[in-house]
Design a protein around this motif. Structure first.
Motif, mmCIF file in Angstrom:
data_model
loop_
_atom_site.group_PDB
_atom_site.id
_atom_site.type_symbol
_atom_site.label_atom_id
_atom_site.label_comp_id
_atom_site.label_asym_id
_atom_site.label_seq_id
_atom_site.Cartn_x
_atom_site.Cartn_y
_atom_site.Cartn_z
ATOM 1 N N LEU A 74 0.815 -1.219 0.000
ATOM 2 C CA LEU A 74 0.000 0.000 0.000
ATOM 3 C C LEU A 74 0.850 1.271 0.000
ATOM 4 O O LEU A 74 0.339 2.365 0.207
ATOM 5 C CB LEU A 74 -0.913 0.003 1.237
ATOM 6 C CG LEU A 74 -1.760 -1.253 1.446
ATOM 7 C CD1 LEU A 74 -2.575 -1.126 2.730
ATOM 8 C CD2 LEU A 74 -2.660 -1.513 0.249
ATOM 9 N N SER A 75 2.127 1.134 -0.259
ATOM 10 C CA SER A 75 3.037 2.280 -0.156
ATOM 11 C C SER A 75 2.720 3.393 -1.151
ATOM 12 O O SER A 75 3.079 4.555 -0.934
ATOM 13 C CB SER A 75 4.493 1.821 -0.342
ATOM 14 O OG SER A 75 4.663 1.222 -1.623
ATOM 15 N N ASP A 76 2.034 3.061 -2.242
ATOM 16 C CA ASP A 76 1.721 4.070 -3.247
ATOM 17 C C ASP A 76 0.308 4.634 -3.090
ATOM 18 O O ASP A 76 -0.131 5.447 -3.906
ATOM 19 C CB ASP A 76 1.871 3.485 -4.652
ATOM 20 C CG ASP A 76 0.956 2.286 -4.885
ATOM 21 O OD1 ASP A 76 0.546 1.644 -3.900
ATOM 22 O OD2 ASP A 76 0.655 1.990 -6.057
ATOM 23 N N VAL A 77 -0.400 4.229 -2.049
ATOM 24 C CA VAL A 77 -1.771 4.704 -1.836
ATOM 25 C C VAL A 77 -1.739 6.141 -1.317
ATOM 26 O O VAL A 77 -1.077 6.436 -0.328
ATOM 27 C CB VAL A 77 -2.520 3.802 -0.837
ATOM 28 C CG1 VAL A 77 -3.891 4.395 -0.505
ATOM 29 C CG2 VAL A 77 -2.678 2.403 -1.414
ATOM 30 N N ARG A 78 -2.466 7.024 -1.989
ATOM 31 C CA ARG A 78 -2.509 8.426 -1.579
ATOM 32 C C ARG A 78 -3.678 8.641 -0.617
ATOM 33 O O ARG A 78 -4.713 9.201 -0.958
ATOM 34 C CB ARG A 78 -2.659 9.323 -2.800
ATOM 35 C CG ARG A 78 -1.426 9.295 -3.693
ATOM 36 C CD ARG A 78 -1.483 10.366 -4.766
ATOM 37 N NE ARG A 78 -0.268 10.419 -5.547
ATOM 38 C CZ ARG A 78 -0.038 11.315 -6.496
ATOM 39 N NH1 ARG A 78 -0.964 12.219 -6.800
ATOM 40 N NH2 ARG A 78 1.107 11.301 -7.166
ATOM 41 N N ALA A 79 -3.492 8.148 0.582
ATOM 42 C CA ALA A 79 -4.489 8.297 1.645
ATOM 43 C C ALA A 79 -3.798 7.987 2.960
ATOM 44 O O ALA A 79 -2.757 7.311 2.996
ATOM 45 C CB ALA A 79 -5.668 7.349 1.430
ATOM 46 N N ASP A 80 -4.362 8.494 4.060
ATOM 47 C CA ASP A 80 -3.877 8.104 5.373
ATOM 48 C C ASP A 80 -4.298 6.667 5.621
ATOM 49 O O ASP A 80 -5.434 6.281 5.316
ATOM 50 C CB ASP A 80 -4.477 9.011 6.452
ATOM 51 C CG ASP A 80 -3.928 10.433 6.380
ATOM 52 O OD1 ASP A 80 -2.758 10.596 6.003
ATOM 53 O OD2 ASP A 80 -4.687 11.368 6.702
ATOM 54 N N LEU A 81 -3.385 5.861 6.193
ATOM 55 C CA LEU A 81 -3.637 4.430 6.368
ATOM 56 C C LEU A 81 -3.448 4.032 7.836
ATOM 57 O O LEU A 81 -2.427 3.452 8.214
ATOM 58 C CB LEU A 81 -2.696 3.614 5.481
ATOM 59 C CG LEU A 81 -2.816 3.829 3.967
ATOM 60 C CD1 LEU A 81 -1.693 3.106 3.236
ATOM 61 C CD2 LEU A 81 -4.183 3.364 3.467
ATOM 62 N N PRO A 82 -4.420 4.329 8.678
ATOM 63 C CA PRO A 82 -4.304 3.920 10.084
ATOM 64 C C PRO A 82 -4.278 2.405 10.219
ATOM 65 O O PRO A 82 -4.856 1.683 9.394
ATOM 66 C CB PRO A 82 -5.576 4.496 10.723
ATOM 67 C CG PRO A 82 -6.119 5.477 9.751
ATOM 68 C CD PRO A 82 -5.676 5.019 8.399
#
Length: 305
Positions: A74-82
């Motif tokens: 998920l390193s390229d996901v443009r969102a906060d990832l709690p």
């Protein structure tokens, strides 16, 4: 048709929990690659906060045993990832992978604390203290979940003052925000208003509060509207209405993100979410799970010609 109503916020941040709270309740584990694509699709639909996974022992939540394998995808996901962490070991695992948003999960009732954490409420708070402290020292944002805020399947209705007391203690550990959980879906709008007013009276700023409603009795949207009227601007929801709670068998699905977005769109409240793309994502996930989505909005929009 957008018809704004007075006394509501201009924008709401949706805290998407489908990939964690939703999938942890599945009887069979969802493949890691499917989970990763699910998160990517949710981000592409405009969701900016997507709870990714939980760093708990696989014995307790085997559906999320692949946290170490999933999070790097998920390193390229443009969102906060709690990510949810139960203790310092879970925190170590999350920080080692670069997580910058951490969540701890507490209980307002003793019975659920014993069943979910094998501790008393006081002991669970003591366990969270170093977790929150170390996460903050690492520069991470920390969310505190408080479950059973309105009713408990073993203890019945939960007194407002008890919830306020535990909420204040949990925030006092250093949490940046607090999510109030209606774990078994028994809340009603007046109860929601009473709890929020009591929290304010105890010095808790509404800006630090999120709400997490389950739709057991069909009250999730009405309860959300009551919270919005009080000034809450963070609402938890699950794409397609996935989820429940593995430690409270009477807990049914979360508030469906699509149902929430439909209501907010109609009120002219901005979310940044593309409802058509989100619906397509939930239809896609429902196909992977082999059953239709329980979301009324997903069913309505996916059957339109």
């Amino acid at each position: 048709m957008k018809v704004p109503a007075a006394g509501l916020p201009a924008r709401v941040r949706i805290h998407e929990v489908g990939a964690r709270d939703g999938l942890q309740n599945e009887k069979t584990a969802v493949p890691t690659a499917v989970k990763a694509e699910f998160v990517h699709r949710l981000a592409a639909a405009g969701l900016t906060t997507i709870e990714a996974t939980s760093f708990v022992h696989p014995k307790w939540v085997p559906q999320l045993a692949d946290a170490e394998q999933l999070f790097p995808l998920l390193s390229d996901v443009r969102a906060d990832l709690p990510v949810l962490v139960p203790n310092e070991r879970g925190l170590d695992r999350a920080l080692a992978l670069g997580a910058t948003r951490i969540a701890v999960f507490g209980s307002a009732t003793e019975t659920f604390a014993a069943r979910n954490l094998n501790r008393t409420v006081a002991e669970s708070l003591a366990m969270f203290e170093p977790v929150v402290g170390r996460a903050r020292q690492a520069g991470a944002h920390v969310r505190g979940y408080l479950s059973m805020c309105f009713g408990d399947p073993w203890e019945g209705p939960v007194p407002v003052d008890r919830v306020v007391s535990v909420a204040v203690d949990l925030l006092g550990l250093g949490c940046d925000e607090l999510s109030l959980g209606d774990t078994i879906g028994v809340a009603t709008p007046g109860h929601v208003q009473a709890l929020l007013e009591a929290l304010n009276a105890a010095g808790v700023d509404t800006a630090r509060i999120g709400v997490h409603f389950h739709d057991t009795y069909g009250q999730a949207l009405s309860n959300t509207l009551a919270a919005l009227r009080h000034g809450v601007t963070t609402v938890d929801a699950s794409a397609g209405g996935l989820g429940g709670c593995p430690y409270a068998k009477s807990a049914t699905g979360n508030l469906a993100t699509e149902d929430l977005v439909w209501m907010l769109d109609g009120l002219g409240i901005e979310t940044g979410v593309d409802l058509a793309a989100l619906t397509a994502t939930s239809v896609w996930m429902a196909e992977r799970l082999g059953r239709p989505s329980p979301s009324r909005t997903v069913r309505a929009l996916s059957h339109k010609e």
